[in-house]
Design an enzyme around this catalytic site. Structure first.
Site, short mmCIF file in Angstrom:
data_model
loop_
_atom_site.label_atom_id
_atom_site.label_comp_id
_atom_site.label_asym_id
_atom_site.label_seq_id
_atom_site.Cartn_x
_atom_site.Cartn_y
_atom_site.Cartn_z
N SER A 1 55.63 131.76 -49.15
CA SER A 1 56.00 130.37 -49.35
C SER A 1 57.18 130.27 -50.34
O SER A 1 58.23 130.84 -50.09
CB SER A 1 54.78 129.56 -49.82
OG SER A 1 55.03 128.18 -49.75
N ASP B 1 55.01 126.14 -38.64
CA ASP B 1 54.60 126.33 -40.03
C ASP B 1 53.82 125.10 -40.51
O ASP B 1 54.34 123.99 -40.56
CB ASP B 1 55.83 126.55 -40.90
CG ASP B 1 55.48 126.89 -42.33
OD1 ASP B 1 55.05 125.98 -43.06
OD2 ASP B 1 55.63 128.06 -42.73
N HIS C 1 50.45 129.08 -42.48
CA HIS C 1 51.42 129.19 -43.57
C HIS C 1 50.94 130.32 -44.48
O HIS C 1 49.85 130.24 -45.05
CB HIS C 1 51.51 127.88 -44.36
CG HIS C 1 52.58 127.88 -45.40
ND1 HIS C 1 53.93 127.87 -45.11
CD2 HIS C 1 52.51 127.87 -46.76
CE1 HIS C 1 54.64 127.85 -46.22
NE2 HIS C 1 53.79 127.86 -47.23
#
Length: 406
Positions: free
Chosen positions: A212, A314, A381
């Site tokens: 991330s 995502d 994610h």
């Protein structure tokens, strides 16, 4: 692709992967089901994870390795501190055997703060202060020490660098009135210097990774990481869920209300935290610094071999960038945002447009034989940190293709 082949591919860079709908994920051309139902729970240092992909279930119970927090005491003299002025830190588990001279550095993710208000709040959490960080972290997924769960990195020196600046380890500024220190770049330098002194300078191979906001940092710091080592050291970078798309250029989409949520967020981060001076000059020489915080403007110019692991759908970008509550005051996207099985045909079409533009974004990047990517059609994610998506019986796969077939 076999689960071991996917892991090997990241280090060996054997292929640049194609991008059809992946096993274990919803197909991109029809109403898709929940990509995964998974939970990772820690109880008395015992991890229980279960994953379900289209009716297939896999369960395991094991005790994950718990690794203690090391504060970087030399960082204070360099002004390398968290938002609240406390010391930064990392978790290190030493390698052994064939992995004794191999290093895996994972940069923690956790969003950004783009205003005095959000940063003041952040410094009261583990994302802005080591005072609130867990003293021990479970090493799972790519950080696991179990050969059967992490066959290619289990005995490497594995490091989790904690994230406490709110600008992907890139800021260098301060706000004295609010008592905020924006020192991400200094934290990066201090952490690398400390790890070099603990043996990383002798690495035969080194991999910089992140998830991330940490995945974005892995891209932006990739060439800097390469420069830490002699040319004889094999150095590569891995970005997991770090391919955040700029929604205000022709290749991508604005959010559901026609606004540009992520661009506005990044603009605040870059301006408030003094990020611009630490971004690649090859980019900032001709683009606004905010644009250079988006990886799509950077990835094709990174000199060090780079691997992208991303979901084409995502989930964070769908929930927080494409269809955030602020852009959907009537709640039209509430169901779809929380459960992709509840998306309407028009919402699916919108999300498929996002997927298409992500694939367009990486087209030039994929032409380099030095780079690689694994982009699946999951609603997910971060896939390297979770055992169920990193290395399990029903981890995402593409065409059941094995590396040896390449």
């Amino acid at each position: 692709m076999s689960r071991r082949s996917k892991v090997l591919m990241i280090w060996v860079w054997a292929v640049v992967v194609g991008i059809p709908a992946a096993n274990g994920c919803f197909p991109g051309e029809q109403a898709y089901e929940e990509a995964e139902e998974a939970a990772l729970v820690y109880t008395n240092a015992t991890a229980v994870y279960s994953s379900k992909f289209h009716g297939n279930e896999s369960k395991a119970v094991y005790s994950p390795l718990m690794v203690g927090l090391t504060l970087i005491h030399a960082a204070a003299a360099e002004g390398a501190v968290c938002l609240d002025g406390t010391l930064p830190g990392y978790h290190l588990h030493r390698g052994y055997g064939s992995g004794a001279n191999s290093w895996l550095i994972q940069l923690e993710g956790g969003g950004w703060c783009n205003s005095i208000r959000t940063c003041v709040y952040r410094k009261t959490t583990r994302r802005g202060s080591s005072r609130y960080m867990e003293k021990h972290l479970a090493f799972t997924g790519i950080l696991s020490n179990r050969a059967e769960l992490n066959p290619d990195f289990f005995n490497w020196n594995r490091v989790k660098v904690r994230y406490c600046d709110g600008a992907s380890f890139l800021g260098d500024s301060e706000n004295k009135a609010a008592r905020l220190q924006f020192r991400g770049q200094r934290i990066w330098v201090a952490a690398m210097r400390d790890l070099l002194s603990k043996g990383m300078r002798n690495a035969h191979q080194a991999l910089l990774s992140g998830c991330s906001a940490g995945g974005l940092a892995a891209i932006l710091h990739c060439d800097e990481f390469r420069e830490l080592f002699p040319r004889t050291t094999k150095v590569k970078c891995l970005s997991d869920a770090g391919l955040f798309l700029d929604s205000q250029v022709s290749l991508t989409l604005p959010d559901v209300a026609g606004f540009h949520t992520l661009r506005n967020l990044y603009s605040g981060v870059v301006r408030l935290q003094g990020v611009g001076k630490n971004l690649p000059r090859l980019c900032t020489s001709h683009l606004n610094p905010t644009l250079c915080f988006f990886p799509q403007h950077i990835i094709a110019t990174v000199k060090t071999p780079l691997f992208l692991l991303n979901a084409a759908y995502d989930s964070w970008q769908i929930q927080s960038s494409l269809a955030p509550p602020s852009a959907d005051p009537r709640g039209y996207w509430n169901g779809c945002r929380k459960n992709n099985a509840k998306c309407t045909p028009s919402q699916i079409k919108f999300l498929q447009g996002f997927r298409y533009r992500m694939l367009r974004t990486v087209r030039r990047f994929s032409m380099s034989k030095a780079n690689g990517m694994f982009i699946n059609s999951c609603f997910a994610h971060c896939q390297t940190e979770r055992q169920d998506t990193w290395f399990a019986d029903y981890s995402p796969a593409i065409r059941n293709k094995v590396t040896d077939d390449s």
